[in-house]
Design an enzyme around this catalytic site. Structure first.
Site, short mmCIF file in Angstrom:
data_model
loop_
_atom_site.label_atom_id
_atom_site.label_comp_id
_atom_site.label_asym_id
_atom_site.label_seq_id
_atom_site.Cartn_x
_atom_site.Cartn_y
_atom_site.Cartn_z
N GLU A 21 0.92 -1.27 0.08
CA GLU A 21 0.06 -0.01 0.24
C GLU A 21 0.67 1.35 0.04
O GLU A 21 2.09 1.13 0.38
CB GLU A 21 -0.98 0.06 1.13
CG GLU A 21 -0.21 -0.03 2.48
CD GLU A 21 -0.70 0.67 3.55
OE1 GLU A 21 -1.15 1.98 3.27
OE2 GLU A 21 -0.94 0.23 4.77
N LYS A 82 -5.46 10.59 0.51
CA LYS A 82 -5.49 9.45 1.24
C LYS A 82 -6.74 8.79 0.69
O LYS A 82 -7.91 9.31 0.91
CB LYS A 82 -5.42 9.40 2.87
CG LYS A 82 -5.79 8.43 3.67
CD LYS A 82 -5.47 8.62 5.14
CE LYS A 82 -6.03 7.57 5.93
NZ LYS A 82 -6.22 7.56 7.22
N VAL A 102 -5.52 0.53 3.15
CA VAL A 102 -5.68 -0.98 3.02
C VAL A 102 -6.97 -1.22 2.21
O VAL A 102 -7.00 -2.06 1.49
CB VAL A 102 -5.72 -1.60 4.57
CG1 VAL A 102 -6.33 -2.99 4.57
CG2 VAL A 102 -4.38 -1.57 5.16
N ASP A 134 -16.30 5.98 14.82
CA ASP A 134 -15.09 5.91 13.69
C ASP A 134 -14.82 4.54 13.48
O ASP A 134 -14.05 3.84 14.47
CB ASP A 134 -14.23 7.07 13.95
CG ASP A 134 -12.88 6.97 12.87
OD1 ASP A 134 -12.81 6.07 11.78
OD2 ASP A 134 -11.93 7.86 13.20
N SER A 136 -12.50 2.27 10.70
CA SER A 136 -11.88 2.23 9.26
C SER A 136 -12.76 1.39 8.53
O SER A 136 -13.18 0.20 8.54
CB SER A 136 -10.34 1.54 9.57
OG SER A 136 -9.97 1.65 8.17
N ALA A 137 -12.60 2.00 7.10
CA ALA A 137 -13.28 1.27 6.00
C ALA A 137 -12.47 0.10 5.44
O ALA A 137 -12.97 -0.70 4.76
CB ALA A 137 -13.37 2.16 4.81
N ASP A 138 -11.23 0.00 6.15
CA ASP A 138 -10.35 -1.26 6.00
C ASP A 138 -11.22 -2.41 6.02
O ASP A 138 -11.34 -3.56 5.53
CB ASP A 138 -9.29 -1.43 6.72
CG ASP A 138 -8.31 -0.35 6.45
OD1 ASP A 138 -8.46 0.50 5.55
OD2 ASP A 138 -7.08 -0.45 7.13
N LYS A 155 -3.71 -1.46 14.31
CA LYS A 155 -2.70 -0.25 15.04
C LYS A 155 -3.51 -0.46 16.44
O LYS A 155 -4.50 -0.35 16.62
CB LYS A 155 -2.97 0.96 14.12
CG LYS A 155 -1.95 1.11 13.01
CD LYS A 155 -2.13 2.18 12.18
CE LYS A 155 -3.04 2.18 11.32
NZ LYS A 155 -3.07 1.44 10.17
N1 PSU Z 1 0.04 0.46 8.37
C1 PSU Z 1 1.05 1.16 9.04
N2 PSU Z 1 0.92 2.68 9.03
C2 PSU Z 1 -0.15 3.27 8.07
C3 PSU Z 1 -1.32 2.49 7.66
C4 PSU Z 1 -0.96 1.19 8.02
O1 PSU Z 1 2.00 0.69 9.34
O2 PSU Z 1 -0.29 4.55 8.08
C5 PSU Z 1 -2.58 3.18 7.03
C6 PSU Z 1 -3.13 2.00 6.09
O3 PSU Z 1 -3.31 2.83 4.88
C7 PSU Z 1 -4.46 1.83 6.98
C8 PSU Z 1 -4.87 3.36 7.12
O4 PSU Z 1 -5.58 1.44 5.79
O5 PSU Z 1 -3.52 3.53 7.98
C9 PSU Z 1 -6.19 3.48 8.08
O6 PSU Z 1 -6.36 4.58 8.25
P1 PSU Z 1 -7.88 5.00 8.67
O7 PSU Z 1 -7.96 4.65 10.14
O8 PSU Z 1 -8.18 6.22 8.48
O9 PSU Z 1 -8.91 4.04 8.04
MN MN Z 2 -11.56 6.66 10.12
#
Ligand code: PSU
Ligand code: MN
Length: 300
Positions: A21, A82, A102, A134, A136-138, A155
């Site tokens: 990614e 993003k 992701v 909130d 994530s859409a992942d 994370k």
């Molecule tokens: N893994 C990492 N660092 C990152 C991410 C993943 O070590 O920055 C990113 C990925 O792209 C993941 C995103 O999809 O963080 C999630 O963001 P959000 O919580 O806004 O969906």
């Molecule tokens: Mn989010």
């Protein structure tokens, strides 16, 4: 969508390919280290005998497989967006460039026929979900995309037990790689159990084949690969700086897409760079394992 010549040829001839990614490069890691890392990860994939396919959108064109100059754009271009899955169509229609999360990466990689994908940590349910919802859409993308994602769990800035619950509800298969505990991203373990365990890349590839043989929902396989304990961030330091970061985010009103990059950066600063080293060690290990799983998958 444009697939690079090298990736297209590898796919056509059944050679192993690993998707990478780009949000981690553009939004997850500080400059100039991020470019070095982007190149290093591609190298790790090659050492495992697979072809790297970094995914992004450049000038409105979804891309699978980037060359060195294009990786440089991802690492250095100002104001890069993003992009999750839902952002791909507007970016394409408006001719914009962006890094894929992701969610965005899984979708494009699977569309191109790439089955294995390496990242650091998945997105998931944020702490404080009861007030801001909130998530994530992942997670939603992985519940409807046939891809194997190798990651160090989700994370640790997130609500890990809630995220695991959501993955269960959304039918996403999760297996620990040589562990019975779900990894903790910067930490070896999150303390949460994981129901399934594999010992080898071949076993992981076997699960992928079983998914296809069963048919049904096009769900992902998450291979959760822990950071070795001797490379993890000091847990006390992690907990202390993260608590500070969560407070700072609330005070400054950071929300939405900005919250994950904000917290990752806060941790890098607050740990004197130690969280960055742990993050990189996790991504490197995941990329290596993804290469091995892609090779086992291609070997049929
Ligand atoms: N893994 C990492 N660092 C990152 C991410 C993943 O070590 O920055 C990113 C990925 O792209 C993941 C995103 O999809 O963080 C999630 O963001 P959000 O919580 O806004 O969906
Ligand atoms: Mn989010």
């Amino acid at each position: 969508m444009r697939v690079s010549d090298e990736v297209a040829e590898a796919l056509a001839t059944g050679r192993p390919v690993v998707a990478l990614e780009s949000t981690i490069i553009s939004h997850g890691l500080p400059q100039p280290r991020n470019l070095q890392v982007a190149l290093e990860l591609e190298d790790i994939v090659r050492q495992a005998g697979a072809v790297p396919a970094t995914v992004a959108v450049l000038d409105g064109v979804p891309r699978v497989g980037l060359d060195k100059e294009e990786l440089e754009r991802i690492a250095t271009e100002q104001g890069l967006r993003k992009l999750g899955f839902r952002d791909l169509a507007p970016a394409a229609a408006l001719g914009l460039s962006g890094a894929t999360t992701v969610s965005g990466t899984s979708f494009l990689a699977a569309r191109a026929g790439v089955r294995v994908f390496a990242t650091g940590g998945l997105g998931g349910v944020h702490r404080g979900w009861t007030t801001v919802q909130d998530e994530s859409a992942d997670i939603d993308t992985l519940s409807r995309t046939r891809i194997t994602v190798v990651c160090a769990g989700v994370k640790s800035i997130l609500d890990v037990p809630a995220t695991l619950q959501r993955l269960e509800t959304k039918q996403v298969t999760v297996v620990g790689y040589r562990t019975d505990e779900f990894p903790g991203f910067y930490l070896h373990s999150s303390g949460e159990p994981v129901d399934w365990r594999v010992e080898t890349p071949r076993e992981a590839a076997g699960i992928m084949r079983a998914q296809d043989a069963l048919g049904g929902l096009d769900t992902a396989l998450i291979v959760a690969n822990p950071l070795p304990a001797d490379l993890q961030l000091d847990p006390d330091l992690h907990d202390r700086v993260l608590a500070e970061g969560l407070r700072a985010a609330e005070e400054r009103g950071v929300t939405g897409q900005a919250i994950t990059p904000f917290l990752l950066e806060y941790l890098v600063e607050g740990t004197g760079g130690a969280s960055l080293e742990a993050n990189l060690a996790a991504v490197r290990g995941n990329t290596r394992l993804a290469g091995e799983i892609a090779a086992a998958w291609a070997a049929g």
